[in-house]
Design a protein around this motif. Sequence first.
Motif, PDB file in Angstrom:
ATOM      1  N   ARG A   1       0.844  -1.192   0.000  1.00 49.22           N
ATOM      2  CA  ARG A   1       0.000   0.000   0.000  1.00 49.22           C
ATOM      3  C   ARG A   1       0.879   1.242   0.000  1.00 49.22           C
ATOM      4  N   ASN A   2       0.570   2.155  -0.903  1.00 53.72           N
ATOM      5  CA  ASN A   2       1.319   3.400  -0.994  1.00 53.72           C
ATOM      6  C   ASN A   2       0.662   4.434  -0.084  1.00 53.72           C
ATOM      7  N   VAL A   3       1.310   4.746   1.024  1.00 51.76           N
ATOM      8  CA  VAL A   3       0.759   5.685   1.993  1.00 51.76           C
ATOM      9  C   VAL A   3       1.285   7.077   1.675  1.00 51.76           C
ATOM     10  N   MET A   4       0.372   7.949   1.260  1.00 51.36           N
ATOM     11  CA  MET A   4       0.765   9.321   0.942  1.00 51.36           C
ATOM     12  C   MET A   4       0.652  10.238   2.155  1.00 51.36           C
ATOM     13  N   PHE A   5      -0.345   9.968   2.992  1.00 52.44           N
ATOM     14  CA  PHE A   5      -0.608  10.830   4.131  1.00 52.44           C
ATOM     15  C   PHE A   5      -0.758   9.982   5.382  1.00 52.44           C
ATOM     16  N   GLY A   6      -0.224  10.482   6.486  1.00 54.24           N
ATOM     17  CA  GLY A   6      -0.439   9.834   7.767  1.00 54.24           C
ATOM     18  C   GLY A   6      -1.849  10.120   8.237  1.00 54.24           C
ATOM     19  N   GLN A   7      -2.222   9.536   9.359  1.00 54.77           N
ATOM     20  CA  GLN A   7      -3.571   9.718   9.874  1.00 54.77           C
ATOM     21  C   GLN A   7      -3.844  11.196  10.166  1.00 54.77           C
ATOM     22  N   GLY A   8      -4.877  11.715   9.542  1.00 54.80           N
ATOM     23  CA  GLY A   8      -5.299  13.094   9.761  1.00 54.80           C
ATOM     24  C   GLY A   8      -4.547  14.132   8.935  1.00 54.80           C
ATOM     25  N   GLU A   9      -3.486  13.734   8.231  1.00 60.06           N
ATOM     26  CA  GLU A   9      -2.702  14.713   7.468  1.00 60.06           C
ATOM     27  C   GLU A   9      -3.478  15.281   6.286  1.00 60.06           C
ATOM     28  N   LEU A  10      -4.194  14.427   5.557  1.00 67.94           N
ATOM     29  CA  LEU A  10      -4.964  14.904   4.408  1.00 67.94           C
ATOM     30  C   LEU A  10      -6.028  15.890   4.868  1.00 67.94           C
TER      31      LEU A  10
ATOM     32  N   GLY B   1      -6.073  17.685   7.553  1.00 68.35           N
ATOM     33  CA  GLY B   1      -5.415  18.921   7.992  1.00 68.35           C
ATOM     34  C   GLY B   1      -5.021  19.799   6.816  1.00 68.35           C
ATOM     35  N   ALA B   2      -4.480  19.176   5.770  1.00 63.30           N
ATOM     36  CA  ALA B   2      -4.091  19.934   4.574  1.00 63.30           C
ATOM     37  C   ALA B   2      -5.315  20.534   3.893  1.00 63.30           C
TER      38      ALA B   2
END
Length: 152
Positions: free
Chosen positions: A67-76, A78-79
């Motif tokens: 799995r390609n993880v682009m964002f940690g938990q809550g990062e997307l 927040g952005a």
Amino acid sequence: MSHYSRITDYSETQNGLLKTRADLFNEAERITERLAEIKNDVKALDKTLRLVGYDGELDAIMPRQKRNVMFGQGELLGALMLELRHAEGPLRSRELAQNILATSGDDIRDRRAVSDLTRRVSKALRTQREKGVVIGKQDESRNIQWTLRPRR
């Protein structure tokens, strides 16, 4: 006594960096073409398996992909909230996805990355709309334009 170089002309460095950049783009193009070839080969193999009588589920026997993880938990989220806070007006999910990709230094011309992130942006904002944090209104093209709900 130490001796400092006072180079003011970086043309050789620039030329080297431009050559490396061009080489990387060419390599990316070759990899993309090879990936398309592999996908066509897999389709041909699937078709051949069906012709010779295989009736099992082909996707079930595929190896698991990392799995390609682009964002940690809550990062997307927040952005997204940051983008909406600083926006001059309502933004579509696609515009938000492109802004986030640009902010993270990714290429916004990558259609697949933009489409994948647009879906994730839409889902995250729909969830926030249900919670009353954002407002989503359809425009004349049936695209949803997102804004933060004003504080009371």
